[in-house]
Design a protein around this motif. Structure first.
Motif, PDB file in Angstrom:
ATOM      1  N   UNK A   1       0.846  -1.194   0.000  1.00 56.26           N
ATOM      2  CA  UNK A   1       0.000   0.000   0.000  1.00 56.26           C
ATOM      3  C   UNK A   1       0.881   1.242   0.000  1.00 56.26           C
ATOM      4  N   UNK A   2       0.902   1.973  -1.115  1.00 55.10           N
ATOM      5  CA  UNK A   2       1.722   3.184  -1.194  1.00 55.10           C
ATOM      6  C   UNK A   2       0.867   4.447  -1.128  1.00 55.10           C
ATOM      7  N   UNK A   3      -0.361   4.310  -0.632  1.00 51.47           N
ATOM      8  CA  UNK A   3      -1.226   5.488  -0.517  1.00 51.47           C
ATOM      9  C   UNK A   3      -0.750   6.363   0.632  1.00 51.47           C
ATOM     10  N   UNK A   4      -1.390   7.498   0.789  1.00 48.97           N
ATOM     11  CA  UNK A   4      -1.064   8.415   1.875  1.00 48.97           C
ATOM     12  C   UNK A   4      -2.306   8.654   2.724  1.00 48.97           C
TER      13      UNK A   4
ATOM     14  N   UNK B   1       2.774  11.782  16.358  1.00 48.57           N
ATOM     15  CA  UNK B   1       3.111  10.952  15.195  1.00 48.57           C
ATOM     16  C   UNK B   1       4.620  10.994  14.982  1.00 48.57           C
ATOM     17  N   UNK B   2       5.206   9.817  14.848  1.00 50.75           N
ATOM     18  CA  UNK B   2       6.608   9.687  14.472  1.00 50.75           C
ATOM     19  C   UNK B   2       6.647   8.905  13.177  1.00 50.75           C
ATOM     20  N   UNK B   3       7.047   9.556  12.097  1.00 54.08           N
ATOM     21  CA  UNK B   3       7.026   8.935  10.774  1.00 54.08           C
ATOM     22  C   UNK B   3       8.446   8.795  10.242  1.00 54.08           C
ATOM     23  N   UNK B   4       8.781   7.575   9.777  1.00 52.75           N
ATOM     24  CA  UNK B   4      10.122   7.343   9.238  1.00 52.75           C
ATOM     25  C   UNK B   4      11.182   7.614  10.287  1.00 52.75           C
TER      26      UNK B   4
ATOM     27  N   UNK C   1       0.563  11.269   6.127  1.00 55.44           N
ATOM     28  CA  UNK C   1       1.407  10.104   6.379  1.00 55.44           C
ATOM     29  C   UNK C   1       1.565   9.261   5.118  1.00 55.44           C
ATOM     30  N   UNK C   2       2.791   9.037   4.649  1.00 57.27           N
ATOM     31  CA  UNK C   2       2.990   8.066   3.568  1.00 57.27           C
ATOM     32  C   UNK C   2       2.978   6.657   4.156  1.00 57.27           C
ATOM     33  N   UNK C   3       2.058   5.813   3.710  1.00 54.57           N
ATOM     34  CA  UNK C   3       1.914   4.486   4.304  1.00 54.57           C
ATOM     35  C   UNK C   3       3.019   3.532   3.872  1.00 54.57           C
ATOM     36  N   UNK C   4       3.896   3.978   2.991  1.00 52.73           N
ATOM     37  CA  UNK C   4       5.034   3.134   2.609  1.00 52.73           C
ATOM     38  C   UNK C   4       6.195   3.292   3.588  1.00 52.73           C
ATOM     39  N   UNK C   5       6.033   4.157   4.595  1.00 45.67           N
ATOM     40  CA  UNK C   5       7.049   4.341   5.632  1.00 45.67           C
ATOM     41  C   UNK C   5       6.502   3.867   6.973  1.00 45.67           C
ATOM     42  N   UNK C   6       7.363   3.327   7.851  1.00 46.26           N
ATOM     43  CA  UNK C   6       6.907   2.977   9.200  1.00 46.26           C
ATOM     44  C   UNK C   6       6.514   4.245   9.969  1.00 46.26           C
ATOM     45  N   UNK C   7       5.599   4.090  10.906  1.00 47.43           N
ATOM     46  CA  UNK C   7       5.266   5.223  11.773  1.00 47.43           C
ATOM     47  C   UNK C   7       4.699   4.713  13.090  1.00 47.43           C
ATOM     48  N   UNK C   8       4.709   5.596  14.072  1.00 46.78           N
ATOM     49  CA  UNK C   8       4.117   5.326  15.381  1.00 46.78           C
ATOM     50  C   UNK C   8       3.150   6.464  15.681  1.00 46.78           C
ATOM     51  N   UNK C   9       1.978   6.134  16.179  1.00 45.42           N
ATOM     52  CA  UNK C   9       1.031   7.160  16.614  1.00 45.42           C
ATOM     53  C   UNK C   9       0.589   6.841  18.041  1.00 45.42           C
TER      54      UNK C   9
ATOM     55  N   UNK D   1       4.162  16.141   2.756  1.00 52.29           N
ATOM     56  CA  UNK D   1       4.323  14.695   2.914  1.00 52.29           C
ATOM     57  C   UNK D   1       5.234  14.395   4.093  1.00 52.29           C
ATOM     58  N   UNK D   2       4.713  13.625   5.047  1.00 55.22           N
ATOM     59  CA  UNK D   2       5.472  13.305   6.246  1.00 55.22           C
ATOM     60  C   UNK D   2       5.653  14.486   7.167  1.00 55.22           C
TER      61      UNK D   2
END
Length: 321
Positions: A74-77, A89-92, A107-115, A144-145
């Motif tokens: 999933x490369x959506x945002x 939110x911590x992204x990438x 949030x780009x869903x192709x990157x790990x993140x924590x919420x 983005x991000x």
């Protein structure tokens, strides 16, 4: 449109953590910390052909998207919009950003993140195709991000109103309404993110007018019983000119007066057709609905329904066993 709802309160305390781990987390493509005693989740997800909208109430919530989740391709945002409360939110590889009402995070869903959030949070998330956004955004690197303020504040307010209407509708949207809703949501989301000049004209002309038209109709329904309600009052509330208001209604083949009178007449008809309202005089219902001229009301009622008000009441009375 697909619709799914998950509420942790629907499960007993002994079942709740299992349900969160086995139902809610896979639905969202996340791992969830279910160790907190106070953890509470209530989420409604609407899926459209190209977009996904999730309204979530979260209490003491922590979730993360890992490389294993990213393998789903999933490369959506995801456009994150806090409505009440704050979300961390911590992204990438970036440090944590705190997103509050009035702000957004893409949030780009192709990157790990924590919420995570402490206390109560009401947040809306809109999943949007990467290709749709990248072909329209004027400055992708700005959003983005990133945690940011909406590019277009008026579009942001219209988007919030549109999301609230969608939230209230639950799973009752028809296929045709769902298709229209998806177009408007994507257009308004693009505007608040900041689109290039050509796409701004397209999205603005299509999305903002539709959302404003829907918002005005909702406002009229809330104030329909006010006999002083007119196009000037509504235009002033939305900070537009009466001429522009009439233009918007005209684009949807309505006049303001026809729309207002139509919903008032429909309300009177429903009451006349309901035997429980039989004690109310027809004139009482007409005045309550905002009509001030009974002769005009009677003529308009018969034109709309092909029956006089008294005939509608008589038919309802005949159906009482």
């Amino acid at each position: 449109m697909g619709y799914f709802r998950f509420n942790s309160q629907d499960y007993s305390e002994s079942e709740r953590r299992t349900a969160l781990a086995e139902t809610y987390a896979p639905l969202c493509g996340l791992d969830v910390d279910v160790g907190c005693e106070q953890l509470d989740v209530n989420v409604a997800v609407r899926t459209f052909p190209r977009a996904v909208v999730a309204d979530s109430y979260l209490l003491d919530h922590k979730a993360w998207r890992t490389h294993a989740h990213i393998a789903d391709g999933d490369d959506s945002m995801m456009l994150v919009i806090p409505r009440q409360g704050a979300l961390g939110i911590t992204s990438g590889s970036t440090s944590e950003s705190i997103c509050k009402p009035g702000q957004m995070y893409l949030l780009p869903l192709e990157d790990p993140y924590i919420s995570r959030n402490q206390g109560a949070l009401f947040v809306t998330s809109i999943g949007l195709p990467r290709q749709f956004l990248e072909s329209r955004l004027a400055a992708p690197g700005r959003v983005i991000g990133k945690n940011f303020h909406p590019q277009d504040r008026s579009a942001y307010q219209l988007l919030l109103g549109y999301l609230e209407n969608l939230y209230q509708s639950g799973d009752s949207l028809s296929d045709s309404a769902a298709k229209l809703a998806e177009i408007q949501l994507m257009d308004l989301a693009a505007l608040v993110l900041g689109v290039d000049g050509e796409n701004e004209v397209i999205a603005g002309n299509r999305g903002v007018r539709q959302a404003r038209y829907q918002a005005m109709r909702n406002y009229i329904r809330l104030r329909m019983f006010d006999p002083e309600l007119n196009s000037d009052v509504v235009a002033r509330h939305f900070n537009i000119s009466p001429q522009y208001l009439r233009k918007i209604f005209g684009e949807f083949n309505f006049t303001f007066t026809d729309y207002l009178n139509g919903i008032r007449l429909d309300w009177v008809y429903r009451n006349l057709a309901n035997p429980a309202s039989g004690r109310d005089y027809i004139s009482t219902l007409a005045y309550r609905a905002g009509f001030s001229n009974l002769a005009w009301f009677n003529r308009a009622f018969k034109r709309r329904f092909g029956l006089s008000p008294s005939e509608v009441r008589e038919k309802a009375t005949e159906q009482i066993p």
